[in-house]
Write a protein that holds these residues in place. Structure first.
Motif, PDB file in Angstrom:
ATOM      1  N   ILE A 101     -10.560  -0.897   4.263  1.00  0.00           N
ATOM      2  CA  ILE A 101     -10.603  -0.106   3.029  1.00  0.00           C
ATOM      3  C   ILE A 101      -9.855   1.219   3.212  1.00  0.00           C
ATOM      4  O   ILE A 101      -9.114   1.658   2.339  1.00  0.00           O
ATOM      5  N   ILE A 102     -10.013   1.845   4.386  1.00  0.00           N
ATOM      6  CA  ILE A 102      -9.263   3.068   4.682  1.00  0.00           C
ATOM      7  C   ILE A 102      -7.765   2.778   4.704  1.00  0.00           C
ATOM      8  O   ILE A 102      -6.955   3.587   4.260  1.00  0.00           O
ATOM      9  N   ASP A 103      -7.392   1.592   5.193  1.00  0.00           N
ATOM     10  CA  ASP A 103      -5.976   1.210   5.202  1.00  0.00           C
ATOM     11  C   ASP A 103      -5.412   1.137   3.789  1.00  0.00           C
ATOM     12  O   ASP A 103      -4.273   1.553   3.555  1.00  0.00           O
ATOM     13  N   ILE A 104      -6.183   0.652   2.857  1.00  0.00           N
ATOM     14  CA  ILE A 104      -5.730   0.606   1.463  1.00  0.00           C
ATOM     15  C   ILE A 104      -5.495   2.023   0.950  1.00  0.00           C
ATOM     16  O   ILE A 104      -4.475   2.301   0.300  1.00  0.00           O
ATOM     17  N   ALA A 156       2.084   4.555  -5.631  1.00  0.00           N
ATOM     18  CA  ALA A 156       0.981   3.704  -6.089  1.00  0.00           C
ATOM     19  C   ALA A 156       1.500   2.491  -6.851  1.00  0.00           C
ATOM     20  O   ALA A 156       1.036   1.360  -6.638  1.00  0.00           O
ATOM     21  N   VAL A 157       2.472   2.685  -7.733  1.00  0.00           N
ATOM     22  CA  VAL A 157       3.034   1.570  -8.500  1.00  0.00           C
ATOM     23  C   VAL A 157       3.716   0.576  -7.555  1.00  0.00           C
ATOM     24  O   VAL A 157       3.549  -0.641  -7.694  1.00  0.00           O
ATOM     25  N   HIS A 158       4.443   1.098  -6.582  1.00  0.00           N
ATOM     26  CA  HIS A 158       5.115   0.226  -5.605  1.00  0.00           C
ATOM     27  C   HIS A 158       4.091  -0.581  -4.810  1.00  0.00           C
ATOM     28  O   HIS A 158       4.273  -1.779  -4.571  1.00  0.00           O
ATOM     29  N   TYR A 159       2.996   0.051  -4.396  1.00  0.00           N
ATOM     30  CA  TYR A 159       1.953  -0.652  -3.634  1.00  0.00           C
ATOM     31  C   TYR A 159       1.234  -1.678  -4.506  1.00  0.00           C
ATOM     32  O   TYR A 159       0.927  -2.781  -4.047  1.00  0.00           O
ATOM     33  N   PHE A 160       0.960  -1.339  -5.765  1.00  0.00           N
ATOM     34  CA  PHE A 160       0.322  -2.296  -6.678  1.00  0.00           C
ATOM     35  C   PHE A 160       1.188  -3.543  -6.858  1.00  0.00           C
ATOM     36  O   PHE A 160       0.682  -4.652  -6.922  1.00  0.00           O
ATOM     37  N   LYS A 161       2.496  -3.351  -6.949  1.00  0.00           N
ATOM     38  CA  LYS A 161       3.405  -4.489  -7.142  1.00  0.00           C
ATOM     39  C   LYS A 161       3.602  -5.293  -5.864  1.00  0.00           C
ATOM     40  O   LYS A 161       4.077  -6.421  -5.928  1.00  0.00           O
ATOM     41  N   GLY A 162       3.246  -4.732  -4.730  1.00  0.00           N
ATOM     42  CA  GLY A 162       3.484  -5.395  -3.449  1.00  0.00           C
ATOM     43  C   GLY A 162       2.221  -5.984  -2.841  1.00  0.00           C
ATOM     44  O   GLY A 162       1.701  -6.991  -3.290  1.00  0.00           O
ATOM     45  N   TRP A 163       1.708  -5.318  -1.831  1.00  0.00           N
ATOM     46  CA  TRP A 163       0.651  -5.854  -0.989  1.00  0.00           C
ATOM     47  C   TRP A 163      -0.765  -5.541  -1.450  1.00  0.00           C
ATOM     48  O   TRP A 163      -1.724  -5.972  -0.798  1.00  0.00           O
ATOM     49  N   PHE A 164      -0.954  -4.808  -2.529  1.00  0.00           N
ATOM     50  CA  PHE A 164      -2.292  -4.361  -2.902  1.00  0.00           C
ATOM     51  C   PHE A 164      -3.270  -5.516  -3.097  1.00  0.00           C
ATOM     52  O   PHE A 164      -4.389  -5.481  -2.575  1.00  0.00           O
ATOM     53  N   LEU A 165      -2.890  -6.523  -3.846  1.00  0.00           N
ATOM     54  CA  LEU A 165      -3.813  -7.624  -4.131  1.00  0.00           C
ATOM     55  C   LEU A 165      -4.235  -8.343  -2.849  1.00  0.00           C
ATOM     56  O   LEU A 165      -5.420  -8.630  -2.647  1.00  0.00           O
ATOM     57  N   ILE A 166      -3.297  -8.586  -1.965  1.00  0.00           N
ATOM     58  CA  ILE A 166      -3.608  -9.254  -0.698  1.00  0.00           C
ATOM     59  C   ILE A 166      -4.523  -8.372   0.148  1.00  0.00           C
ATOM     60  O   ILE A 166      -5.524  -8.851   0.713  1.00  0.00           O
ATOM     61  N   ASP A 167      -4.209  -7.076   0.225  1.00  0.00           N
ATOM     62  CA  ASP A 167      -5.043  -6.162   1.001  1.00  0.00           C
ATOM     63  C   ASP A 167      -6.443  -6.045   0.418  1.00  0.00           C
ATOM     64  O   ASP A 167      -7.432  -5.976   1.150  1.00  0.00           O
ATOM     65  N   MET A 168      -6.532  -6.023  -0.897  1.00  0.00           N
ATOM     66  CA  MET A 168      -7.837  -5.878  -1.542  1.00  0.00           C
ATOM     67  C   MET A 168      -8.722  -7.095  -1.285  1.00  0.00           C
ATOM     68  O   MET A 168      -9.906  -6.952  -0.977  1.00  0.00           O
ATOM     69  N   VAL A 169      -8.159  -8.278  -1.412  1.00  0.00           N
ATOM     70  CA  VAL A 169      -8.939  -9.498  -1.157  1.00  0.00           C
ATOM     71  C   VAL A 169      -9.361  -9.547   0.310  1.00  0.00           C
ATOM     72  O   VAL A 169     -10.483  -9.937   0.632  1.00  0.00           O
TER      73      VAL A 169
END
Length: 145
Positions: A87-90, A113-126
């Protein structure tokens, strides 16, 4: 011969970027160490999760398991710490610069933030969701009365 001068470094590493107070440069030593730490935690999770599922989970219905809280097992505490680190990594990824298509370091927080949302955010969040905390660990079975 080998030269580590300005001719081999990317141009953005030679410039002094203007960054906000809580922004992390993607090529900073802190970020390199952090990425290695996260890689080791991912490897730990990839090895220990199947091992735990295959050998440590049992169907015994003894009373000690039912009265034990989440912190009874040291392995559960380590898993909780790993989940917190993910979570800290996110959070850190939301504040880490990146290089755009024009080879410019982007340090604006909203663009990061927009760049991260379009990239790895979903994978990191799951990956960061602590599924073991979401599962009922009481050991009690539902009985129809």
């Amino acid at each position: 011969v080998l030269s580590l001068g300005a001719d081999v470094l990317p141009e953005y590493k030679l410039q002094t970027p203007r960054i906000h107070k809580w922004t992390v440069l993607h090529y900073s030593p802190f970020k390199a160490v952090w990425d290695w730490l996260i890689l080791l935690l991912v490897i730990y999770t990839a090895i220990l999760t199947p091992y735990s599922a295959a050998f440590l989970l049992n169907g015994d219905d003894d009373g000690s398991v039912q009265n034990c809280s989440y912190s009874c097992s040291p392995l559960n505490v380590v898993d909780l710490i790993v989940d917190i680190m993910f979570i800290i990594d996110i959070i850190i990824n939301f504040r880490t610069t990146y290089v755009n298509a024009n080879d410019e370091v982007v340090s604006h927080p909203l663009r990061i933030a927009v760049h991260y949302f379009k990239g790895w955010f979903l994978i990191d969040m799951v990956a960061a969701i602590p599924f073991d905390l979401l599962i009922d660990r009481t050991g009690e079975e539902m009985s129809a009365e």
